[in-house]
Write a protein that holds these residues in place. Structure first.
Motif, short mmCIF file in Angstrom:
data_model
loop_
_atom_site.label_atom_id
_atom_site.label_comp_id
_atom_site.label_asym_id
_atom_site.label_seq_id
_atom_site.Cartn_x
_atom_site.Cartn_y
_atom_site.Cartn_z
N GLY A 8 0.87 -1.26 0.01
CA GLY A 8 0.22 -0.07 -0.02
C GLY A 8 0.79 1.12 -0.09
N GLY A 9 0.31 2.33 -0.49
CA GLY A 9 0.91 3.58 -0.05
C GLY A 9 1.39 3.96 -1.35
N LEU A 10 1.99 5.27 -1.38
CA LEU A 10 2.27 6.09 -2.54
C LEU A 10 3.92 5.17 -3.01
CD1 LEU A 10 2.39 9.66 -1.09
CD2 LEU A 10 0.93 8.37 -2.67
N MET A 11 3.83 4.90 -4.39
CA MET A 11 4.80 4.25 -4.88
C MET A 11 5.65 5.13 -5.93
SD MET A 11 3.01 0.37 -5.52
CE MET A 11 2.09 -0.30 -4.39
N ARG A 12 5.17 6.01 -6.40
CA ARG A 12 5.68 6.83 -7.51
C ARG A 12 5.68 8.32 -6.91
NH1 ARG A 12 6.01 5.53 -12.67
NH2 ARG A 12 7.15 7.65 -12.85
N GLY A 13 6.53 8.59 -5.93
CA GLY A 13 6.55 10.21 -5.41
C GLY A 13 6.62 11.10 -6.40
N ASP A 14 7.55 10.86 -7.47
CA ASP A 14 7.72 11.93 -8.71
C ASP A 14 6.69 12.55 -9.47
OD1 ASP A 14 7.62 8.94 -9.35
OD2 ASP A 14 8.22 9.98 -11.50
N LEU A 15 5.41 11.44 -9.41
CA LEU A 15 4.14 11.98 -10.05
C LEU A 15 3.56 12.66 -9.43
CD1 LEU A 15 2.83 8.35 -11.33
CD2 LEU A 15 4.07 10.13 -12.67
N LEU A 16 3.61 13.00 -8.11
CA LEU A 16 3.11 13.96 -7.32
C LEU A 16 3.59 15.23 -7.43
CD1 LEU A 16 2.25 12.08 -4.19
CD2 LEU A 16 0.85 12.30 -6.08
N MET A 340 -3.59 -4.30 2.46
CA MET A 340 -4.88 -4.18 1.75
C MET A 340 -4.97 -2.79 0.96
SD MET A 340 -7.43 -6.02 4.33
CE MET A 340 -8.85 -6.14 2.87
N LEU A 341 -4.41 -1.87 1.32
CA LEU A 341 -4.44 -0.25 0.87
C LEU A 341 -4.58 -0.15 -0.61
CD1 LEU A 341 -5.80 2.35 1.72
CD2 LEU A 341 -3.54 3.05 2.30
#
Length: 477
Positions: A8-16, A340-341
């Motif tokens: 879960g969570g953010l996997m591509r911080g660059d996209l943000l 699960m997230l």
């Protein structure tokens, strides 16, 4: 921002942090139209006419094109009628909806989370109730159009007072209360700012948002249906978002639902609100909310909840009924997030609700470093900074900015504001005496033995007791 196999969570911080194509241009068009509302559209000048025309140009390739073009022409000439203002509000809403969709798509790509689509089987829709009191909708629409003509600088108490009889007539009608609450709050805010000509600063975007939403809600059928189906399964809470006002408070529980019959888990929300005196603050807020929703007790105890045929809206909001739920087994929010997230589907947002301010996506972050700068706290991962919105963390729980800054993992809500993504922490994992402990914003929802929490609850109890005694004295006189 977590390893791909972590669940879960953010996997591509660059996209943000990368720019979203077309977003700035769409917001610039909205800003220009909003500025036209400041001086009003009764006698629009060249700049106002350009702002209105720009809105029409932005939707020229859509089904709204013809109606908005006509509306822009009439409004620019100072002859706009109710239908024209509704068309302009619809165009503005469509533009902000496109911004919402682009940002949500970017989040989906970053998180790698599936989203419910048209191909997803869902509950059978419920037919919308027939609209009643069309005269009330027309009266509200007339007042809102008068506001647009006068503009925010033209506000006076006589103009704002035109909402009072409309709100008073709407409140007894159950189907009208949503609109009545919006109109009442909007009118109260405008009244507190009268006269508009002397305002040092006009909240341009906010008032335009309230105006356009209220106007679109005067269109018959716009309020939509309530629940569209029911769900049965295990509810695994992720955290609680508390929203406090001087006279009201709301707690919104974000959770993952495991359907009883199998299938993909779903992101859902359950909300409870209550009126409150302005003397009840901090942990005392839970005393007002607990009796209205048993789920808060489960959250405070770190447990799941079992729900049976619980009504749910198309947007994933549970219409909570304590009779349809019972407290389940212990459930750890971070374990739920890790496992699960990323696989939980997110419901689509209804067209009228598509707005960047509505974005609040549950995410899990790990492996970051906290950085304190001029703009406040931020999490750094792989050289990218994600701002942390500690101002949204409630005083009604033990989660503090210091705990967030010292954390190694965070479950929070990803939001978008002022042109960038922000993270609102709901819970963090931090190290205390060489042990990893979780600190939740909603840890006191079901009660607490924490000294600070106990003191705050006692103070709230005393305040409520005094208010009740005074109210009883007034009733006896």
């Amino acid at each position: 921002m977590v390893p791909p196999d972590a669940g879960g969570g953010l996997m591509r911080g660059d996209l943000l942090s990368d720019p979203v194509e077309g977003l700035d241009e769409a917001l610039a068009v909205v800003d220009a139209f909003d500025e036209a509302l400041v001086a009003g559209l009764l006698r629009p000048g060249p700049a106002q006419a350009a702002g209105v025309s720009g809105l029409a140009g932005a939707v020229a390739g859509t089904p709204l094109a013809a109606r908005v073009a006509e509306a822009a022409e009439k409004a620019a000439a100072g002859t706009g009628g109710e239908d024209h203002f509704v068309a302009l509000a619809a165009a503005r809403n469509a533009l902000l909806g496109s911004v919402h969709d682009a940002l949500v798509q970017r989040i989906d790509e970053a998180v790698g989370r599936p989203v419910e689509g048209d191909e997803t089987a869902g509950p059978e829709p419920v037919a919308a109730a027939p609209e009643e009191a069309a005269n009330l909708l027309a009266a509200a629409r007339s007042w809102l159009c008068d506001l647009a003509r006068g503009g925010w600088r033209g506000l006076d108490h006589e103009l704002v007072a035109g909402a009072a009889p409309v709100v008073a007539a709407m409140l007894p009608e159950p189907g009208m209360r949503r609109r009545a609450a919006l109109l009442d709050g909007f009118a109260a805010e405008l009244a507190a700012s009268c006269p508009g000509a002397t305002l040092e600063r006009v909240p341009v975007r906010r008032w335009a948002d309230l105006w356009s939403r209220a106007l679109l809600l005067t269109v018959p059928g716009s309020a939509g249906a309530g629940a569209v189906g029911t769900v049965t399964g295990r509810l695994l809470p992720l955290g609680v978002d508390v929203q406090e006002h001087a006279t009201a408070v709301q707690a919104q529980v974000h959770a993952v639902l495991e359907p009883a019959g199998g299938g993909a888990p779903r992101l859902v929300r359950a909300s409870v609100s209550a009126p409150k005196p302005d003397t009840v603050v901090g942990a005392g807020l839970w005393q007002l909310l607990r009796p209205r929703m048993s789920l808060l007790g489960a959250v405070g105890e770190g447990r799941s909840a079992e729900v049976e045929a619980m009504p749910v809206t198309a947007e994933g909001d549970l219409l909570w009924d304590d009779a349809l739920a019972r407290t389940g087994e212990p459930a750890d929010a971070f374990a739920t997030a890790r496992v699960m997230l990323s696989a939980a589907t997110a419901a689509r947002v209804e067209p009228l609700d598509r707005h960047p301010v509505r974005i609040s996506v549950p995410v899990l972050l790990e492996g970051y470093a906290a950085r304190e700068g001029e703009d406040g706290l931020a999490f750094e991962v792989a050289g990218r900074l994600l701002a942390v919105d500690t101002d949204r963390m409630p005083a009604a729980g033990p989660l503090t900015p210091e705990a967030v800054a010292a954390s190694q993992a965070c479950v929070g809500l990803l939001r978008w504001d002022a042109g960038k993504f922000l993270l609102q922490p709901l819970a963090v994992e931090t190290t205390v005496r060489k042990k990893t402990v979780a600190v939740h914003a909603g840890a006191w929802a079901g009660g607490t033995s924490d000294k600070a929490g106990v003191r705050a609850e006692k103070a709230a109890t005393d305040a409520v007791a005094v208010l009740r005694e005074r109210a009883g004295r007034l009733l006896r006189t």
